[in-house]
Design a protein around this motif. Structure first.
Motif, PDB file in Angstrom:
ATOM      1  N   VAL A   7      23.388 -93.769   5.633  1.00  0.00           N
ATOM      2  CA  VAL A   7      23.260 -92.865   6.777  1.00  0.00           C
ATOM      3  C   VAL A   7      22.962 -91.474   6.250  1.00  0.00           C
ATOM      4  CG1 VAL A   7      24.451 -91.809   8.736  1.00  0.00           C
ATOM      5  CG2 VAL A   7      24.843 -94.226   8.191  1.00  0.00           C
ATOM      6  N   GLU A   8      21.937 -90.825   6.812  1.00  0.00           N
ATOM      7  CA  GLU A   8      21.578 -89.459   6.427  1.00  0.00           C
ATOM      8  C   GLU A   8      21.399 -88.628   7.696  1.00  0.00           C
ATOM      9  OE1 GLU A   8      18.144 -89.535   3.921  1.00  0.00           O
ATOM     10  OE2 GLU A   8      19.167 -90.575   2.278  1.00  0.00           O
ATOM     11  N   LEU A   9      22.435 -87.897   8.078  1.00  0.00           N
ATOM     12  CA  LEU A   9      22.401 -87.111   9.313  1.00  0.00           C
ATOM     13  C   LEU A   9      22.723 -85.640   9.065  1.00  0.00           C
ATOM     14  CD1 LEU A   9      24.219 -89.585  11.760  1.00  0.00           C
ATOM     15  CD2 LEU A   9      21.755 -89.258  11.454  1.00  0.00           C
ATOM     16  N   GLY A  10      22.661 -85.216   7.806  1.00  0.00           N
ATOM     17  CA  GLY A  10      22.948 -83.826   7.479  1.00  0.00           C
ATOM     18  C   GLY A  10      21.848 -82.889   7.942  1.00  0.00           C
ATOM     19  N   ALA A  11      22.163 -81.614   7.990  1.00  0.00           N
ATOM     20  CA  ALA A  11      21.200 -80.617   8.462  1.00  0.00           C
ATOM     21  C   ALA A  11      19.941 -80.564   7.601  1.00  0.00           C
ATOM     22  CB  ALA A  11      21.872 -79.243   8.495  1.00  0.00           C
ATOM     23  N   ASP A  12      20.080 -80.879   6.321  1.00  0.00           N
ATOM     24  CA  ASP A  12      18.929 -80.818   5.414  1.00  0.00           C
ATOM     25  C   ASP A  12      18.268 -82.178   5.189  1.00  0.00           C
ATOM     26  OD1 ASP A  12      19.297 -78.069   5.024  1.00  0.00           O
ATOM     27  OD2 ASP A  12      20.766 -78.430   3.430  1.00  0.00           O
ATOM     28  N   ASP A  13      18.775 -83.209   5.839  1.00  0.00           N
ATOM     29  CA  ASP A  13      18.205 -84.547   5.671  1.00  0.00           C
ATOM     30  C   ASP A  13      16.937 -84.708   6.503  1.00  0.00           C
ATOM     31  OD1 ASP A  13      20.144 -85.480   3.889  1.00  0.00           O
ATOM     32  OD2 ASP A  13      21.499 -86.038   5.515  1.00  0.00           O
ATOM     33  N   ALA A  14      16.122 -85.674   6.099  1.00  0.00           N
ATOM     34  CA  ALA A  14      14.877 -85.948   6.822  1.00  0.00           C
ATOM     35  C   ALA A  14      15.178 -86.361   8.260  1.00  0.00           C
ATOM     36  CB  ALA A  14      14.097 -87.054   6.113  1.00  0.00           C
ATOM     37  N   ALA A  15      14.303 -85.970   9.183  1.00  0.00           N
ATOM     38  CA  ALA A  15      14.426 -86.339  10.593  1.00  0.00           C
ATOM     39  C   ALA A  15      13.016 -86.578  11.127  1.00  0.00           C
ATOM     40  CB  ALA A  15      15.132 -85.257  11.389  1.00  0.00           C
ATOM     41  N   LEU A  16      12.943 -87.174  12.297  1.00  0.00           N
ATOM     42  CA  LEU A  16      11.643 -87.539  12.885  1.00  0.00           C
ATOM     43  C   LEU A  16      11.489 -86.906  14.255  1.00  0.00           C
ATOM     44  CD1 LEU A  16       9.063 -89.399  12.772  1.00  0.00           C
ATOM     45  CD2 LEU A  16      10.448 -91.131  13.961  1.00  0.00           C
ATOM     46  N   GLU A  17      10.316 -86.331  14.509  1.00  0.00           N
ATOM     47  CA  GLU A  17       9.929 -85.922  15.854  1.00  0.00           C
ATOM     48  C   GLU A  17       9.110 -87.068  16.431  1.00  0.00           C
ATOM     49  OE1 GLU A  17      10.549 -82.952  17.333  1.00  0.00           O
ATOM     50  OE2 GLU A  17      11.465 -81.908  15.633  1.00  0.00           O
ATOM     51  N   PHE A  18       9.433 -87.492  17.643  1.00  0.00           N
ATOM     52  CA  PHE A  18       8.723 -88.641  18.224  1.00  0.00           C
ATOM     53  C   PHE A  18       8.335 -88.381  19.666  1.00  0.00           C
ATOM     54  CE2 PHE A  18       8.496 -92.728  20.387  1.00  0.00           C
ATOM     55  CZ  PHE A  18       7.598 -93.398  19.573  1.00  0.00           C
ATOM     56  N   PRO A  19       7.044 -88.547  19.984  1.00  0.00           N
ATOM     57  CA  PRO A  19       5.938 -88.838  19.070  1.00  0.00           C
ATOM     58  C   PRO A  19       5.617 -87.623  18.197  1.00  0.00           C
ATOM     59  CG  PRO A  19       5.116 -88.472  21.286  1.00  0.00           C
ATOM     60  CD  PRO A  19       6.608 -88.469  21.397  1.00  0.00           C
ATOM     61  N   TRP A  20       4.896 -87.851  17.110  1.00  0.00           N
ATOM     62  CA  TRP A  20       4.658 -86.794  16.148  1.00  0.00           C
ATOM     63  C   TRP A  20       3.158 -86.543  15.976  1.00  0.00           C
ATOM     64  CZ3 TRP A  20       1.689 -87.845  11.858  1.00  0.00           C
ATOM     65  CH2 TRP A  20       1.489 -89.209  11.558  1.00  0.00           C
ATOM     66  N   THR A  21       2.855 -85.323  15.528  1.00  0.00           N
ATOM     67  CA  THR A  21       1.497 -84.928  15.151  1.00  0.00           C
ATOM     68  C   THR A  21       1.619 -84.034  13.931  1.00  0.00           C
ATOM     69  OG1 THR A  21       0.755 -84.989  17.455  1.00  0.00           O
ATOM     70  CG2 THR A  21      -0.637 -83.804  15.896  1.00  0.00           C
ATOM     71  N   SER A  22       0.753 -84.213  12.952  1.00  0.00           N
ATOM     72  CA  SER A  22       0.805 -83.381  11.755  1.00  0.00           C
ATOM     73  C   SER A  22       0.451 -81.936  12.094  1.00  0.00           C
ATOM     74  CB  SER A  22      -0.151 -83.923  10.688  1.00  0.00           C
ATOM     75  OG  SER A  22      -1.495 -83.878  11.145  1.00  0.00           O
ATOM     76  N   ASP A  23       0.853 -81.016  11.224  1.00  0.00           N
ATOM     77  CA  ASP A  23       0.621 -79.596  11.473  1.00  0.00           C
ATOM     78  C   ASP A  23      -0.856 -79.276  11.676  1.00  0.00           C
ATOM     79  OD1 ASP A  23       3.319 -79.132  11.298  1.00  0.00           O
ATOM     80  OD2 ASP A  23       3.255 -78.550   9.182  1.00  0.00           O
ATOM     81  N   ASP A  24      -1.726 -79.959  10.935  1.00  0.00           N
ATOM     82  CA  ASP A  24      -3.162 -79.710  11.082  1.00  0.00           C
ATOM     83  C   ASP A  24      -3.799 -80.574  12.172  1.00  0.00           C
ATOM     84  OD1 ASP A  24      -3.210 -82.218   9.955  1.00  0.00           O
ATOM     85  OD2 ASP A  24      -4.107 -81.583   8.057  1.00  0.00           O
ATOM     86  N   GLU A  25      -2.956 -81.392  12.846  1.00  0.00           N
ATOM     87  CA  GLU A  25      -3.380 -82.244  13.963  1.00  0.00           C
ATOM     88  C   GLU A  25      -4.401 -83.312  13.553  1.00  0.00           C
ATOM     89  OE1 GLU A  25      -4.629 -79.832  17.227  1.00  0.00           O
ATOM     90  OE2 GLU A  25      -2.621 -79.034  17.572  1.00  0.00           O
ATOM     91  N   ARG A  26      -4.518 -83.579  12.253  1.00  0.00           N
ATOM     92  CA  ARG A  26      -5.429 -84.630  11.788  1.00  0.00           C
ATOM     93  C   ARG A  26      -4.772 -85.999  11.883  1.00  0.00           C
ATOM     94  NH1 ARG A  26      -6.023 -84.650   6.781  1.00  0.00           N
ATOM     95  NH2 ARG A  26      -7.906 -85.938   6.760  1.00  0.00           N
ATOM     96  N   LEU A  27      -3.457 -86.040  11.816  1.00  0.00           N
ATOM     97  CA  LEU A  27      -2.719 -87.294  11.864  1.00  0.00           C
ATOM     98  C   LEU A  27      -1.758 -87.262  13.036  1.00  0.00           C
ATOM     99  CD1 LEU A  27      -1.868 -87.584   8.057  1.00  0.00           C
ATOM    100  CD2 LEU A  27      -3.734 -88.721   9.266  1.00  0.00           C
ATOM    101  N   CYS A  28      -1.485 -88.428  13.609  1.00  0.00           N
ATOM    102  CA  CYS A  28      -0.565 -88.474  14.742  1.00  0.00           C
ATOM    103  C   CYS A  28      -0.014 -89.892  14.902  1.00  0.00           C
ATOM    104  CB  CYS A  28      -1.259 -88.035  16.032  1.00  0.00           C
ATOM    105  SG  CYS A  28      -2.582 -89.162  16.559  1.00  0.00           S
ATOM    106  N   TYR A  29       0.951 -90.007  15.786  1.00  0.00           N
ATOM    107  CA  TYR A  29       1.556 -91.303  16.101  1.00  0.00           C
ATOM    108  C   TYR A  29       0.584 -92.162  16.892  1.00  0.00           C
ATOM    109  CZ  TYR A  29       4.240 -94.618  18.914  1.00  0.00           C
ATOM    110  OH  TYR A  29       4.681 -95.749  19.551  1.00  0.00           O
TER     111      TYR A  29
END
Length: 201
Positions: A7-29
């Motif tokens: 389990v990784e739920l710490g403030a600095d652990d990886a998390a997911l935005e859903f649905p997601w889009t990359s910062d440059d909007e080239r990739l997405c869910y």
């Protein structure tokens, strides 16, 4: 096959935005559950046939999960714990898994995610011994949905990141074992789906 969960739920652990889009909007869910033809646009799935087959099955109608993200890579440096495999390199992947429960509460049930991660690890540890390791990590997911679709905007829930590592003396051998591991995990997910369905009946 070796499998574990955490389990990784710490403030600095990886998390997911859903649905997601990359910062440059080239990739997405891509919603492979309702539009399986979009699998053709997932670069990793077209480059690695084994991954494409896994994604097709896990996103099939009736399966308990859907996939949100994935990646594949190789590593030549193994840590001390991996020396037991006596390998020169590993073939690696991760796949983010969410419950196929858009209008329900499973995505927000921490204990259920923990039970499922534990159950998958238990099932895979009974699989034949090959130089493959899997890990299922319960992480936080921030769900964003348009108003009126059953979920509150920005509601916090959970998801699973599934890591898989195939070990070998060269890339071909490591990839072959990784592919076998994908099939074993795929079968475990289908078995888990059947168990879940029986529980609800």
């Amino acid at each position: 096959m070796d499998a574990d969960f955490s389990v990784e739920l710490g403030a600095d652990d990886a998390a997911l935005e859903f649905p997601w889009t990359s910062d440059d909007e080239r990739l997405c869910y891509f919603d492979l559950k309702s539009q399986p033809e979009l699998l053709l646009y997932v670069d990793e799935a077209t480059q690695y046939r084994e991954l494409g087959e896994f994604l097709a099955v896990v996103n099939s109608p009736g399966a308990a999960f859907l996939t949100a993200k994935c990646d594949v890579w190789t590593e030549a440096e193994l840590n001390e714990e991996e020396e037991i495999y006596g390998a020169a390199m590993k073939f690696c992947s991760y796949i983010d898994l969410l419950f196929d429960d858009n209008a329900g509460e499973q995505r927000f049930d921490f204990s259920r995610h923990q039970r499922i991660a534990r159950r998958l690890a238990e099932m895979l540890n009974k699989a034949p011994q090959i130089s493959v390791a899997a890990e299922f990590i319960v992480r936080r997911c921030y769900f964003h949905t348009p108003a009126g679709e059953g979920l509150d905007e920005g509601r916090d829930g959970f998801y699973l990141t599934f890591y898989l590592f195939g070990y070998g003396d060269d890339e071909e051998e490591a990839r072959q074992r990784w592919g076998i591991g994908l099939v074993l995990v795929q079968n475990a997910i289908l078995q888990l789906t059947a168990e879940t369905r029986r529980e609800r009946e």
